[in-house]
Design an enzyme around this catalytic site. Structure first.
Site, PDB file in Angstrom:
ATOM      1  N   CYS A  94      -1.515   9.259   2.769  1.00  0.00           N
ATOM      2  CA  CYS A  94      -1.411   8.766   1.395  1.00  0.00           C
ATOM      3  C   CYS A  94      -2.658   9.104   0.585  1.00  0.00           C
ATOM      4  O   CYS A  94      -2.573   9.307  -0.630  1.00  0.00           O
ATOM      5  CB  CYS A  94      -1.160   7.264   1.388  1.00  0.00           C
ATOM      6  SG  CYS A  94      -2.425   6.284   2.222  1.00  0.00           S
ATOM      7  N   GLU A 136       0.884  -1.173   0.000  1.00  0.00           N
ATOM      8  CA  GLU A 136       0.000   0.000   0.000  1.00  0.00           C
ATOM      9  C   GLU A 136       0.913   1.211   0.000  1.00  0.00           C
ATOM     10  O   GLU A 136       1.562   1.512   1.006  1.00  0.00           O
ATOM     11  CB  GLU A 136      -0.919  -0.033   1.226  1.00  0.00           C
ATOM     12  CG  GLU A 136      -2.131   0.878   1.090  1.00  0.00           C
ATOM     13  CD  GLU A 136      -1.802   2.336   1.341  1.00  0.00           C
ATOM     14  OE1 GLU A 136      -1.709   3.095   0.345  1.00  0.00           O
ATOM     15  OE2 GLU A 136      -1.622   2.715   2.495  1.00  0.00           O
TER      16      GLU A 136
END
Length: 486
Positions: free
Chosen positions: A287, A253
């Site tokens: 993110c 991720e």
């Protein structure tokens, strides 16, 4: 007594018990807002990590054989402990990671929710009966992967570790956790202590803060079958390549530069509120944060003005001692990265609407207008409180601009026409899509992950978690052994 107070964790790693690490002098948990040392934590060595992998493999066999309802009970107790000790854990998240109270509350609530979801996962159906042309029972079932290494980041240190640790444990795996050393307590010690108190058998979860050599060992150890990494795209590429050498599955991720597409028929004030929250939450060190605000030309100047006003009105400071919306940047290195992008962006022609200044690690929320594809803060992942705004003229241009990125983590589309918003979103590659919302969203029961340079991971929800942390096995059963023509 709190979950951390009174325990013998200071200066130690966790192997099933708290022991000194072999990685040298203990690490220091530093408060970014003040520079104060909050505590000492143990540092592991490469050999600690390799020993832990062997220990985890042994513990995993017994843990996997534990009845699913007993595993579920441990996860349920962990969920209750996160809720019970939320105030204490919030303090650590605020102080060690530079969070606000609001953001810390998101993390502790999410940690409890992830453990509750994992408890349900432990007893969820784990196979299906298949038809077979032979006289036998044929089953597709899922079995534990074995040992899972979780390498987690500093920005949302608790939740980005727990969302892999909890389902991996629920499915009967052993887990090796390496938190970012900048948040080793709230992203590591807290988790180890919660599961220790919840009754997890020794060795099933081990805590190994350390440097690159520890991370490498947690990938290379032959007992490790899955690596779950959350972090930068550059580091993810290295980890993916390294894991491939041993055919270890790597769930990555990674970074993002998410777009918020604002069509011309919106409530501009509401759109600017979405834009400010999705860009400036946790000082942009997320993110999923909005990296690019793409706004229809008919409302562009109004949106820029309102976003700038919101940025100017946000309070920046020490979230532990003040009522603020933004805390400090995590460290000097990250601050220098943000400053450099802002300076190069304004030098290349971006218009500074708000912010741009900092005092120590406290960087003001910054709005840059009239950005282009050559604007550094628009083209790169900032990981800081910087909003880049760019106009578009029609849906075709909006799609082209939003899709013009190597990243594909999260997408927001704001419009009064749901059909138009959905049609537009369907043409933009993204792991997550939010119609009439900003890009920062995460539910414990929903799959999370991106495409392209944002990685290949999907965790969250029973299906994604089962696929991430277990193996598919074909299993058959006959009443008696057949005779073959051999």
């Amino acid at each position: 007594m709190g979950v951390l107070r009174g325990a013998e964790w200071s200066g130690r790693i966790f192997t099933g018990e708290w022991v000194p690490g072999g990685g040298g002098p203990p690490g220091r948990a530093v408060e970014p807002a003040t520079g104060d040392v909050l505590a000492l934590f143990g540092l592991a060595s490469e050999w600690d990590a390799l020993d832990a992998a062997e220990r985890a493999a042994r513990a995993q066999r017994d843990w996997a054989a534990t009845p699913a309802f007993e595993r579920a009970a441990v996860l349920s107790r962990a969920a209750a402990l996160f809720a019970e000790h939320a105030a204490e854990i919030d303090d650590w998240i605020v102080r060690e990671s530079g969070s606000t109270r609001f953001k810390a509350g998101i993390e502790t609530a999410a940690a409890a929710a992830e453990c509750a979801e994992a408890a349900a996962l432990a007893t969820a159906p784990h196979g299906e009966l298949l038809h077979s042309p032979a006289p036998r029972v044929s089953v597709r079932r899922r079995v534990p992967a074995g040992v899972v290494s979780v390498i987690s980041p500093f920005n949302f240190p608790l939740i980005l570790a727990v969302r892999s640790v909890a389902p991996a444990l629920a499915l009967g795996n052993g887990v090796l956790l390496k938190p970012d050393p900048r948040t080793a307590v709230c992203g590591g010690v807290v988790i180890a202590r919660i599961f220790e108190e919840a009754g997890l058998p020794p060795g099933a979860l081990q805590l190994l803060p350390g440097g690159v050599e520890v991370g490498s060992a947690l990938i290379d150890a032959p007992q490790v079958r899955v690596v779950s990494f959350t972090g930068s795209t550059a580091a993810g590429r290295v980890i993916g390549e390294r894991a491939a050498r041993t055919f270890t599955r790597a769930h990555l991720e990674l970074g993002g530069n998410s777009a918020l597409v604002v069509l011309g028929d919106v409530d501009v004030a509401a759109a600017a509120s979405c834009g400010a929250f999705g860009n400036f939450i946790h000082s942009g060190q997320v993110c999923m944060a909005i990296g690019r605000h793409l706004v229809h030309e008919s409302i562009y100047e109004e949106y820029v003005e309102l976003l700038g006003r919101k940025a100017e009105a946000l309070r920046v400071g020490d979230g532990y001692r003040e009522d603020v919306q933004l805390g400090p940047i995590i460290d000097d290195r990250q601050l220098d990265h943000v400053r450099d992008l802002v300076e190069r962006s304004t030098a290349s022609g971006a218009r500074l609407v708000a912010g741009g200044a900092h005092e120590g690690l406290f960087h003001r929320p910054t709005v840059l207008a009239d950005c282009t594809s050559r604007t550094p803060a628009y083209a790169e992942e900032v990981f800081g409180p910087v909003a880049c705004v760019r106009p578009f003229s029609d849906a075709e241009e909006a799609v082209a601009l939003a899709a013009d990125s190597e990243f594909g983590l999260s997408l927001g589309v704001l419009s009064g026409d749901l059909a138009a918003a959905t049609a537009l979103a369907d043409r933009i590659p993204s792991g997550q899509v939010h119609i009439n919302d900003q890009t920062f969203n995460d539910d414990a029961n929903a799959p999370f992950g991106g495409v392209g340079a944002s990685g290949n991971a999907r965790v969250g929800g029973p299906r994604a978690n089962a696929e991430a942390f277990s193996e598919t096995q074909w299993w058959t059963l006959r009443a008696t052994a057949p005779r073959y023509p051999f």
